[in-house]
Design a protein around this motif. Structure first.
Motif, short mmCIF file in Angstrom:
data_model
loop_
_atom_site.label_atom_id
_atom_site.label_comp_id
_atom_site.label_asym_id
_atom_site.label_seq_id
_atom_site.Cartn_x
_atom_site.Cartn_y
_atom_site.Cartn_z
N GLY A 95 0.87 -1.49 0.17
CA GLY A 95 0.00 0.06 -0.17
C GLY A 95 0.91 1.52 0.13
N LEU A 96 2.03 1.39 0.79
CA LEU A 96 2.61 2.40 0.81
C LEU A 96 3.54 2.65 -0.35
N VAL A 97 3.72 1.68 -1.14
CA VAL A 97 4.63 1.68 -2.25
C VAL A 97 3.84 2.34 -3.40
N TYR A 98 2.46 1.80 -3.41
CA TYR A 98 1.62 2.19 -4.25
C TYR A 98 1.24 3.71 -4.15
N VAL A 99 1.28 4.16 -3.15
CA VAL A 99 0.91 5.51 -2.76
C VAL A 99 1.90 6.44 -3.15
N TRP A 100 2.97 5.93 -2.75
CA TRP A 100 4.20 6.82 -3.09
C TRP A 100 4.70 6.98 -4.43
N GLN A 101 4.39 5.87 -5.37
CA GLN A 101 4.61 5.78 -6.69
C GLN A 101 3.46 6.23 -7.80
N THR A 102 2.20 6.88 -6.85
CA THR A 102 1.23 7.26 -7.84
C THR A 102 0.74 8.63 -7.37
N PRO A 103 1.15 9.60 -8.30
CA PRO A 103 1.15 11.12 -7.77
C PRO A 103 -0.40 11.47 -7.74
N LEU A 104 -1.49 10.73 -8.37
CA LEU A 104 -2.79 10.96 -8.27
C LEU A 104 -3.19 10.96 -6.60
N VAL A 105 -2.61 9.55 -5.99
CA VAL A 105 -2.95 9.31 -4.79
C VAL A 105 -1.92 9.89 -3.65
N ARG A 106 -0.70 10.22 -4.11
CA ARG A 106 0.26 10.71 -3.09
C ARG A 106 -0.18 12.30 -2.68
N SER A 214 -12.37 10.96 -2.65
CA SER A 214 -12.79 10.58 -4.28
C SER A 214 -11.41 10.45 -5.12
N SER A 215 -10.61 11.25 -5.02
CA SER A 215 -9.43 11.49 -5.88
C SER A 215 -8.75 10.07 -5.42
N VAL A 216 -8.57 9.68 -4.40
CA VAL A 216 -7.88 8.48 -4.06
C VAL A 216 -8.49 7.40 -4.36
N GLN A 217 -9.73 7.24 -4.00
CA GLN A 217 -10.47 6.09 -4.59
C GLN A 217 -10.54 5.79 -5.86
N LEU A 218 -10.79 6.87 -6.52
CA LEU A 218 -10.85 6.72 -8.01
C LEU A 218 -9.34 6.10 -8.76
N ALA A 219 -8.55 6.73 -8.05
CA ALA A 219 -7.12 6.43 -8.86
C ALA A 219 -6.41 5.00 -8.23
N THR A 220 -7.35 4.23 -7.32
CA THR A 220 -6.82 3.00 -6.89
C THR A 220 -7.67 1.94 -7.13
N PRO A 221 -6.95 0.69 -7.59
CA PRO A 221 -7.53 -0.42 -8.01
C PRO A 221 -8.32 -1.15 -6.84
N ASP A 222 -9.07 -1.88 -7.05
CA ASP A 222 -10.32 -2.36 -6.36
C ASP A 222 -9.38 -3.28 -5.26
N LYS A 223 -8.37 -3.95 -5.45
CA LYS A 223 -7.62 -4.92 -4.65
C LYS A 223 -6.79 -4.28 -3.76
N LEU A 224 -6.47 -3.03 -3.91
CA LEU A 224 -5.66 -1.93 -3.03
C LEU A 224 -6.31 -1.05 -2.31
N ARG A 225 -7.65 -0.88 -2.56
CA ARG A 225 -8.33 0.35 -2.08
C ARG A 225 -8.50 0.40 -0.52
N ALA A 226 -8.97 -0.78 0.18
CA ALA A 226 -8.86 -0.81 1.54
C ALA A 226 -7.55 -0.34 2.18
N ARG A 227 -6.32 -0.85 1.77
CA ARG A 227 -5.20 -0.77 2.55
C ARG A 227 -4.65 0.80 2.19
N VAL A 228 -5.04 1.21 0.99
CA VAL A 228 -4.59 2.64 0.78
C VAL A 228 -5.46 3.49 1.54
N MET A 229 -6.81 3.20 1.61
CA MET A 229 -7.60 4.29 2.45
C MET A 229 -7.19 4.05 3.97
N SER A 230 -6.93 2.91 4.36
CA SER A 230 -6.52 2.64 5.65
C SER A 230 -5.44 3.64 6.04
#
Length: 230
Positions: A95-106, A214-230
């Motif tokens: 989750g942390l790696v995805y957040v840091w590597q995805t500007p739309l989420v970071r 909503s920006s974070v949720q729309l930019a996150t795939p389903d399988k990663l959404r819960a850990r990214v939101m947490s």
């Protein structure tokens, strides 16, 4: 209560994309926030009417009101989740790696971190501000809380009616409005001006938090959404 909120808030936010079409998800999040803030205003009013009967009754009614919510959640039918074989530490790292590597989420998460650290926690100090800066009693504090709730409800209603393309701009302007409104609140010399500043605080906070969510949720795939939101 804190532990329950961790599971409840993350699960509820992660569930939204599975309940509404993706293109209207920001509007759905805004409507959820609108219902929350309207209920906070109505709840404060109801509290003022029932409080003379005893605080125990108020807490009991609050707990009893959750029965309808629990039934609604129980009624939701979802497909079975995918098999999950990784452990908790691996999930956190992914989750942390995805957040840091995805500007739309970071970007929204970093903005939310700093605004939460320095600005959004102003709500904790409002009772002290009401008592010592403005010399208000419980009734005055109620007016301050209602002003903030009205601003948040108004912001959520406006947000829910806007097209999806406006969401990024609303996040920037909402964050700016929130910072300016909190600064104005510190300078408010009386109750009416403090209520006006808190009304603007409510609008700005709703614009910013819903846009970031909503920006974070729309930019996150389903399988990663819960850990990214947490």
């Amino acid at each position: 209560a804190g532990l329950a909120n961790v599971f409840d808030i993350v699960a509820r936010q992660s569930l939204v994309p599975n309940l509404v079409p993706r293109e209207v998800m920001p509007n759905a999040i805004a409507l959820n926030s609108l219902s929350f803030n309207l209920s906070r205003i109505l709840g404060g009013t109801l509290f003022g009417l029932i409080a003379p009967l005893g605080l125990g009754i108020v807490f009991f009614m609050n707990a009893a009101s959750f029965m309808g919510v629990l039934y609604a959640i129980y009624s939701i039918r979802m497909p079975d989740p995918e098999r999950h074989d990784t452990n908790m530490l691996t999930d956190i790292r992914i989750g942390l790696v995805y957040v840091w590597q995805t500007p739309l989420v970071r970007t929204p998460i970093l903005m939310l971190f700093f605004l939460s650290l320095f600005i959004i926690n102003f709500q904790v100090s409002i009772p002290t501000f009401a008592r010592f800066a403005l010399s208000l009693d419980e009734s005055g504090f109620g007016w301050l809380s209602a002003a903030f709730g009205l601003g948040a409800a108004a912001g959520a209603a406006v947000y829910a009616s806007r097209p999806t393309s406006d969401k990024t701009a609303l996040m920037r302007w909402g964050g700016l409005l929130l910072v300016v409104a909190v600064a104005l609140l510190t300078l408010a010399p009386n109750l009416p001006l403090a209520c006006a500043a808190l009304f603007l605080c409510g609008i700005g906070m709703i614009f910013f938090t819903i846009s970031a969510n909503s920006s974070v949720q729309l930019a996150t795939p389903d399988k990663l959404r819960a850990r990214v939101m947490s």
